[in-house]
Design a protein around this motif. Sequence first.
Motif, PDB file in Angstrom:
ATOM      1  N   ILE A   1      18.473   6.592  46.077  1.00 50.09           N
ATOM      2  CA  ILE A   1      18.482   7.976  46.562  1.00 50.09           C
ATOM      3  C   ILE A   1      17.091   8.368  47.065  1.00 50.09           C
ATOM      4  CG2 ILE A   1      18.713  10.383  45.752  1.00 50.09           C
ATOM      5  CD1 ILE A   1      21.387   8.946  46.147  1.00 50.09           C
TER       6      ILE A   1
ATOM      7  N   GLY B   1      11.567  -1.140  38.373  1.00 52.56           N
ATOM      8  CA  GLY B   1      12.102  -0.890  37.038  1.00 52.56           C
ATOM      9  C   GLY B   1      13.593  -1.177  36.968  1.00 52.56           C
ATOM     10  N   SER B   2      14.338  -0.772  38.006  1.00 51.12           N
ATOM     11  CA  SER B   2      15.794  -0.961  37.999  1.00 51.12           C
ATOM     12  C   SER B   2      16.185  -2.416  38.187  1.00 51.12           C
ATOM     13  CB  SER B   2      16.441  -0.150  39.122  1.00 51.12           C
ATOM     14  OG  SER B   2      16.409   1.184  38.822  1.00 51.12           O
ATOM     15  N   ASN B   3      15.511  -3.065  39.128  1.00 53.70           N
ATOM     16  CA  ASN B   3      15.920  -4.428  39.476  1.00 53.70           C
ATOM     17  C   ASN B   3      15.153  -5.502  38.730  1.00 53.70           C
ATOM     18  OD1 ASN B   3      17.785  -3.582  41.489  1.00 53.70           O
ATOM     19  ND2 ASN B   3      16.044  -3.070  42.776  1.00 53.70           N
TER      20      ASN B   3
ATOM     21  N   GLY C   1      25.639  12.512  46.685  1.00 50.65           N
ATOM     22  CA  GLY C   1      25.894  11.521  45.628  1.00 50.65           C
ATOM     23  C   GLY C   1      26.725  12.127  44.518  1.00 50.65           C
ATOM     24  N   GLN C   2      26.419  13.392  44.191  1.00 49.30           N
ATOM     25  CA  GLN C   2      27.134  14.079  43.112  1.00 49.30           C
ATOM     26  C   GLN C   2      28.573  14.424  43.516  1.00 49.30           C
ATOM     27  OE1 GLN C   2      24.936  17.264  41.275  1.00 49.30           O
ATOM     28  NE2 GLN C   2      26.795  18.376  40.790  1.00 49.30           N
TER      29      GLN C   2
ATOM     30  N   ASN D   1      30.606  11.301  43.757  1.00 47.38           N
ATOM     31  CA  ASN D   1      30.398  10.406  42.612  1.00 47.38           C
ATOM     32  C   ASN D   1      29.981   9.007  43.041  1.00 47.38           C
ATOM     33  OD1 ASN D   1      30.409  10.885  39.778  1.00 47.38           O
ATOM     34  ND2 ASN D   1      32.205  12.151  40.237  1.00 47.38           N
ATOM     35  N   ILE D   2      29.100   8.988  43.994  1.00 51.21           N
ATOM     36  CA  ILE D   2      28.557   7.708  44.442  1.00 51.21           C
ATOM     37  C   ILE D   2      27.577   7.247  43.373  1.00 51.21           C
ATOM     38  CG2 ILE D   2      27.132   6.588  46.224  1.00 51.21           C
ATOM     39  CD1 ILE D   2      28.351   8.817  48.111  1.00 51.21           C
ATOM     40  N   PRO D   3      27.636   5.989  42.965  1.00 45.95           N
ATOM     41  CA  PRO D   3      26.763   5.556  41.875  1.00 45.95           C
ATOM     42  C   PRO D   3      25.303   5.875  42.158  1.00 45.95           C
ATOM     43  CG  PRO D   3      28.267   3.822  42.508  1.00 45.95           C
ATOM     44  CD  PRO D   3      28.435   4.909  43.497  1.00 45.95           C
ATOM     45  N   THR D   4      24.765   6.787  41.380  1.00 45.12           N
ATOM     46  CA  THR D   4      23.368   7.160  41.600  1.00 45.12           C
ATOM     47  C   THR D   4      22.502   6.779  40.412  1.00 45.12           C
ATOM     48  OG1 THR D   4      23.896   9.331  40.779  1.00 45.12           O
ATOM     49  CG2 THR D   4      23.789   9.099  43.163  1.00 45.12           C
ATOM     50  N   SER D   5      23.094   5.961  39.514  1.00 45.50           N
ATOM     51  CA  SER D   5      22.277   5.567  38.360  1.00 45.50           C
ATOM     52  C   SER D   5      21.090   4.736  38.832  1.00 45.50           C
ATOM     53  CB  SER D   5      23.120   4.798  37.354  1.00 45.50           C
ATOM     54  OG  SER D   5      23.890   3.824  38.011  1.00 45.50           O
ATOM     55  N   GLU D   6      21.245   4.106  40.012  1.00 42.06           N
ATOM     56  CA  GLU D   6      20.099   3.415  40.607  1.00 42.06           C
ATOM     57  C   GLU D   6      19.333   4.464  41.423  1.00 42.06           C
ATOM     58  OE1 GLU D   6      19.519   0.049  40.424  1.00 42.06           O
ATOM     59  OE2 GLU D   6      21.280  -0.389  39.214  1.00 42.06           O
TER      60      GLU D   6
END
Lengths: 553, 171
Positions: A165, A202-204, A152-153, A156-161
């Motif tokens: 992961i 929490g995210s969704n 992911g790093q 730079n795959i969006p890992t804020s969700e």
Amino acid sequence: MMLSMIFSLLMWGVIIFAVARSVTRGFGKNASWLRREVPLWEEKNIISKEQGDALLTLYKLKRAAAGKRMDMVKVLTLVGAIFVGLGVIFFVGSNWQRIPALMRTSMLLAVTLGALYAGYVYSFEKEGYFNLGKSLLLLASLFWGGTIALIGQIYNIPTSENWYIILLWAFPIVPLAVFYKNDYAHILASVLFVIWNFLYSGSNGAANYYYPLIVLLCMLPTAQDLVVSRRINIIGLVAASFYCCFNKYEWLSLMISVGLLACYLFRKQERAYLYSACLSFIFWNIAYFTVREGRPNLYFLLPVGYMFYLTYKDNIEKNLVLCLAGLIVGINLALSSFSYLFYYQFNGIQFIVLQSFLGLAVYSAGIVSRRRGYLFPVTYKISGYLVTFICVYLLAFKALLDEGGEASNSVYLFGSLALGAAIVLFMLDEIKSGNIKSRPDRIEFTAMAAALGGSLVLLMAPQAILLNTIVMNAVLVVFALCNIFLGVELKRPRIFTLGIVIFVLFIITRYIDVTWKLKEKSLFFIAGGLFILFLGTYLEKQRKKIIERMKAE
Amino acid sequence: MNKKLIFFVVSFLWLAVAAGLISSKQHIIRTGKTVLLETVPVDPRDFLRGDYVVLRYKISTLDLSTTLSEKSYYERGRKVYVKIEPGEKFWEATAIYLKKPVNEAGVYIKASVQACYQKKLALKYGIESYFVPEGEGKDIEAHMRGSKSSVAVEVLIDTSGNALIKKVLTP
């Protein structure tokens, strides 16, 4: 940063554990020595096999499996390999961009798959290294988590969700847990699924229906022999159900409750299923109330009734406490719904009085159960006593009575009066039927009558604060005295001691209540401390004397 | 079950998941359209965490009274599509849809609602963090301080509305 710290700690834990298990096998501690010696003594006919078994059972040891010790070269090679693996992961983690992304990804995958292969080989190909293999498989599972996070790093795959992961980490290690029967991987996957559930919701901002499905259909059925993992999954489900109360996910908590109940019906040996189902149904009722405040949940009667049935049928005393808690919560939520429908505001005093009466009703159920020879009379009595005592203790605070409730809530008022009347009728019937013959029975009834009478005075004249404070404090003293006398009558030191404890609690609370307002706090503490010291010493001496006398008799 | 077979199956599964994760990015790179988004200053306390920077965009908070919107209130967690159009220098949000319009041309970016209050809609696009080589975060942070950020972000958006950071541009 946080993630890498967690990884580092987990990996160090695994390394130390793996090496320690390999190196210390056969060394050191007495337990290990005994495990090795017993087969030797048996072989030389010093002791018989039965005696050997008896010795091992005495120290709760398992018979040592035929295993091999690793020589130092192998240990060093293994530690070296693990260090190289860790080094690669940290190297990639530092995001050194001069190496192409594909190369970094390949390095990560090579390390992870290498650990997996080593785990497989030591577990199943080489005999005698099963535990080492098991630890290596766990290490591979941890490396896999690191790999996913670092991919992911790198890209730079969006890992804020983060839930995404965690799910990609947890799912692919399930086959190791299930098919290799690796309990470490099972525990890791279970914990990850619990974390994923909360991150997902929490995210969704949405209920996660997949989580109970995964746990009920995959994790729990495969954890039949894995107690730790099973309990983690059960706790995870109960926590998920509890979370529903605050997020209006009433269908999710219902699904979890039914699932846990089904698990219990399939596997009755695991009583935790029943306890957790009972708790989850309570959370469902609360979630239902948060969604439909004005509609009493009459459906709740079905599961709570069935829970009572199972508790009696399977003779599970502990679950009775949860059933009673569920019933009390259910009654309160139903009354709150009616209050909402008729626009009545919450009244703290009336609420506490109702709980006190519910406690008395439960205590009465204990009296009936004892007389008729039904199950669990003591549990009913202890539960009812605790509820009523806590309520009486709270109602003895003048400050609470001062601010308790301005607007009367007729639903709670008439609910309390009806319940109070039912208890009075029950008590009169018991007296009339001649069931109250012995002194202990009379003492019990005195305490009940005091609690009932005090609360009724409070209900009828809520504005008479001083009178109510005196009455409720008097009830508290009656409670203490009844316990002391009952303890002496029944020659039960615990009941007697409880009376003393209530008495001391009463004195200290009132002392703080009255004197805390003094400006001079040093005087408050010194005088209070001395008073408690003398009172405590005196009461403790008296208590010991009486208990010794009880024992002597 | 054959233990060796399980080893191969698990290895394959792990490789497939890793490949899938990478290919999801490759898909966006192949099909995505590049847009330039304006960032806004971020509270410095949570800006730089370890080796990634936290980004916030001008389009992260939309004014429902000035942006074309299907609803006046959105509950937390709801997925929406934000239509963005090129402005003077940066791309700007012009409309919010519950579903991506099928027959309308344009660039739509997928978002999830974080909060909706006083006609303001806080959105998350999944491009709020960007990993940087060790030490480089401080440089970006310096350009995001103050009342106005001078950092721009090149973002790729595919036809389904998935977004991916292509480049973080500092002056």
